[in-house]
Design a protein around this motif. Structure first.
Motif, PDB file in Angstrom:
ATOM      1  N   MET A  29       0.848  -1.188   0.000  1.00 45.32           N
ATOM      2  CA  MET A  29       0.000   0.000   0.000  1.00 45.32           C
ATOM      3  C   MET A  29       0.887   1.242   0.000  1.00 45.32           C
ATOM      4  N   LYS A  30       0.529   2.231  -0.834  1.00 46.42           N
ATOM      5  CA  LYS A  30       1.287   3.478  -0.847  1.00 46.42           C
ATOM      6  C   LYS A  30       0.690   4.449   0.159  1.00 46.42           C
ATOM      7  N   ILE A  31       1.527   4.923   1.058  1.00 42.41           N
ATOM      8  CA  ILE A  31       1.110   5.845   2.118  1.00 42.41           C
ATOM      9  C   ILE A  31       2.007   7.074   2.062  1.00 42.41           C
ATOM     10  N   VAL A  32       1.393   8.251   2.017  1.00 39.31           N
ATOM     11  CA  VAL A  32       2.129   9.510   2.032  1.00 39.31           C
ATOM     12  C   VAL A  32       2.030  10.111   3.429  1.00 39.31           C
ATOM     13  N   VAL A  33       3.155  10.420   4.027  1.00 44.84           N
ATOM     14  CA  VAL A  33       3.176  11.012   5.368  1.00 44.84           C
ATOM     15  C   VAL A  33       3.551  12.486   5.231  1.00 44.84           C
ATOM     16  N   ILE A  34       2.574  13.369   5.440  1.00 41.01           N
ATOM     17  CA  ILE A  34       2.810  14.808   5.400  1.00 41.01           C
ATOM     18  C   ILE A  34       3.429  15.221   6.740  1.00 41.01           C
ATOM     19  N   GLY A  35       4.572  15.889   6.685  1.00 46.68           N
ATOM     20  CA  GLY A  35       5.344  16.123   7.899  1.00 46.68           C
ATOM     21  C   GLY A  35       6.206  14.915   8.209  1.00 46.68           C
ATOM     22  N   GLU A  52       4.846   1.035   0.862  1.00 46.03           N
ATOM     23  CA  GLU A  52       5.564   2.040   0.094  1.00 46.03           C
ATOM     24  C   GLU A  52       5.230   3.390   0.707  1.00 46.03           C
ATOM     25  N   VAL A  53       6.227   4.079   1.232  1.00 42.66           N
ATOM     26  CA  VAL A  53       5.960   5.295   2.006  1.00 42.66           C
ATOM     27  C   VAL A  53       6.721   6.479   1.418  1.00 42.66           C
ATOM     28  N   VAL A  54       6.005   7.591   1.270  1.00 42.37           N
ATOM     29  CA  VAL A  54       6.602   8.848   0.850  1.00 42.37           C
ATOM     30  C   VAL A  54       6.665   9.776   2.058  1.00 42.37           C
ATOM     31  N   ALA A  55       7.869  10.203   2.444  1.00 43.53           N
ATOM     32  CA  ALA A  55       8.036  11.174   3.533  1.00 43.53           C
ATOM     33  C   ALA A  55       7.972  12.564   2.917  1.00 43.53           C
ATOM     34  N   ALA A  56       6.831  13.225   3.048  1.00 47.32           N
ATOM     35  CA  ALA A  56       6.582  14.499   2.381  1.00 47.32           C
ATOM     36  C   ALA A  56       6.745  15.667   3.340  1.00 47.32           C
ATOM     37  N   ALA A 110       3.257  13.746  -5.349  1.00 46.40           N
ATOM     38  CA  ALA A 110       3.475  12.891  -4.175  1.00 46.40           C
ATOM     39  C   ALA A 110       2.293  11.960  -3.932  1.00 46.40           C
ATOM     40  N   LEU A 111       1.081  12.451  -4.194  1.00 42.21           N
ATOM     41  CA  LEU A 111      -0.129  11.680  -3.898  1.00 42.21           C
ATOM     42  C   LEU A 111      -0.526  10.715  -5.007  1.00 42.21           C
ATOM     43  N   LYS A 112       0.151  10.756  -6.127  1.00 43.02           N
ATOM     44  CA  LYS A 112      -0.213   9.899  -7.266  1.00 43.02           C
ATOM     45  C   LYS A 112      -0.130   8.422  -6.865  1.00 43.02           C
ATOM     46  N   GLY A 113      -1.244   7.729  -6.943  1.00 43.45           N
ATOM     47  CA  GLY A 113      -1.278   6.311  -6.620  1.00 43.45           C
ATOM     48  C   GLY A 113      -1.369   5.989  -5.138  1.00 43.45           C
ATOM     49  N   ALA A 114      -1.503   7.008  -4.292  1.00 43.53           N
ATOM     50  CA  ALA A 114      -1.548   6.761  -2.839  1.00 43.53           C
ATOM     51  C   ALA A 114      -2.933   6.322  -2.395  1.00 43.53           C
ATOM     52  N   GLN A 115      -2.982   5.339  -1.524  1.00 45.78           N
ATOM     53  CA  GLN A 115      -4.243   4.923  -0.909  1.00 45.78           C
ATOM     54  C   GLN A 115      -4.513   5.672   0.393  1.00 45.78           C
ATOM     55  N   VAL A 116      -3.438   6.036   1.103  1.00 46.92           N
ATOM     56  CA  VAL A 116      -3.568   6.635   2.436  1.00 46.92           C
ATOM     57  C   VAL A 116      -2.668   7.869   2.529  1.00 46.92           C
ATOM     58  N   ALA A 165      -8.096  18.700  -0.958  1.00 48.27           N
ATOM     59  CA  ALA A 165      -8.471  18.833  -2.371  1.00 48.27           C
ATOM     60  C   ALA A 165      -7.595  17.948  -3.247  1.00 48.27           C
ATOM     61  N   ALA A 166      -6.300  17.905  -2.941  1.00 41.12           N
ATOM     62  CA  ALA A 166      -5.382  17.062  -3.706  1.00 41.12           C
ATOM     63  C   ALA A 166      -5.698  15.582  -3.504  1.00 41.12           C
ATOM     64  N   GLU A 167      -6.138  15.226  -2.319  1.00 40.64           N
ATOM     65  CA  GLU A 167      -6.496  13.840  -2.033  1.00 40.64           C
ATOM     66  C   GLU A 167      -7.729  13.426  -2.829  1.00 40.64           C
ATOM     67  N   VAL A 168      -8.712  14.294  -2.904  1.00 42.50           N
ATOM     68  CA  VAL A 168      -9.904  13.999  -3.701  1.00 42.50           C
ATOM     69  C   VAL A 168      -9.517  13.772  -5.153  1.00 42.50           C
ATOM     70  N   GLU A 169      -8.660  14.641  -5.666  1.00 40.35           N
ATOM     71  CA  GLU A 169      -8.206  14.545  -7.050  1.00 40.35           C
ATOM     72  C   GLU A 169      -7.453  13.241  -7.302  1.00 40.35           C
ATOM     73  N   ALA A 170      -6.673  12.818  -6.320  1.00 37.58           N
ATOM     74  CA  ALA A 170      -5.842  11.617  -6.475  1.00 37.58           C
ATOM     75  C   ALA A 170      -6.580  10.327  -6.137  1.00 37.58           C
ATOM     76  N   GLY A 171      -7.793  10.429  -5.606  1.00 38.97           N
ATOM     77  CA  GLY A 171      -8.546   9.232  -5.242  1.00 38.97           C
ATOM     78  C   GLY A 171      -8.064   8.557  -3.968  1.00 38.97           C
ATOM     79  N   VAL A 172      -7.511   9.338  -3.042  1.00 38.95           N
ATOM     80  CA  VAL A 172      -7.039   8.784  -1.763  1.00 38.95           C
ATOM     81  C   VAL A 172      -8.227   8.208  -0.986  1.00 38.95           C
ATOM     82  N   GLU A 173      -8.004   7.065  -0.366  1.00 39.18           N
ATOM     83  CA  GLU A 173      -9.080   6.316   0.284  1.00 39.18           C
ATOM     84  C   GLU A 173      -9.151   6.514   1.796  1.00 39.18           C
ATOM     85  N   HIS A 174      -8.118   7.115   2.388  1.00 41.22           N
ATOM     86  CA  HIS A 174      -8.095   7.232   3.858  1.00 41.22           C
ATOM     87  C   HIS A 174      -7.170   8.384   4.245  1.00 41.22           C
TER      88      HIS A 174
END
Length: 249
Positions: free
Chosen positions: A1-7, A26-30, A47-53, A81-90
């Protein structure tokens, strides 16, 4: 699962990133330092492309009332707004126990505003409210400095190790959205002035700590419910005295 961590490069974020990577995600430290800025929106879409969380543990660089409100509102709107655009699920967000009980604090008002944005968004969410970190006790003590003494409220506080908060966030990020709020807190309650005495004693600091029921905590007077969790929170295992011993060593 791709997870983006803001901060994802800060105290909590870097801990969460490591835990999630260790669990095979798969984690992105943003962060602005990695080219992702939630205030301007720069780098968000990529950063959010393909992210589920998305996990948001970012914090305002300034705690001044207007600045902190602008940070959480602008950052929150751009991110959601970016999450809605990218289809983030959580969407998982870190907030603070007592946020809705301390309206005189500009920081807590800003966290309330952030939570409202999350609840109004189309993105399924989980909000984790944590009590104050052990690592912030030094700042709390400094905030109560009054000449050669420390003046703090004797109201109860239920502090927690940041490591235990990160563990809770990582667990929530790997699970299904709650579409609600949950809490995590430390195992012990202390009067705030007593907590300060324990901290100062561990540093060999002999300044007097004065219990003052009218002493303000970042703008607000406290009572025994202000900074403690509600019924049935998740409880972190680390005790303050054990953390102090390790920190002193």
């Amino acid at each position: 699962m791709k997870i983006v961590v803001i901060g994802g490069t800060g105290l909590i974020g870097s801990n969460v990133v490591k835990r999630l990577r260790d669990n095979g995600h798969e984690v992105v430290a943003a962060s602005p330092g990695t080219g992702v800025n939630t205030l301007t929106g720069a780098g968000l879409a990529n950063a959010l492309k393909g992210a589920q969380v998305v996990v948001d543990v970012s914090n305002s660089p300034s705690f001044e009332d207007q600045a902190v409100m602008e940070f959480f509102q602008t950052s929150g709107r751009n991110l959601l707004a970016a999450e809605v655009e990218a289809g983030v699920e959580h969407h998982v967000a870190l907030s603070v126990v007592g946020t809705d009980r301390l309206p005189d604090s500009g920081y807590f008002r800003a966290k309330v505003a952030q939570e409202k944005l999350i609840k109004a968004s189309k993105v399924p969410y989980t909000i984790l409210r944590a009590t104050q970190f052990f690592e912030f006790v030094e700042g709390i003590v400094k905030s109560g400095a009054d000449g050669d003494a420390i003046r703090l409220s004797p109201a109860l506080i239920q502090p927690i190790a940041s490591d235990d908060v990160a563990a809770a966030i990582a667990d929530l990020a790997a699970g299904a959205p709650l579409n609600g709020t949950t809490e995590v807190a430390g195992p012990d309650h202390f009067p705030l002035d007593e907590l300060a005495r324990k901290f100062l004693a561990s540093r060999g600091d002999q300044r007097e700590v004065i219990a003052d029921v009218h002493a303000r905590y970042f703008g607000s007077e406290l009572d025994d419910r202000s900074l403690v969790a509600s019924d049935h929170p998740r409880i972190g295992p680390t005790r303050f005295q054990n953390w102090l011993s390790r920190a002193s060593a």
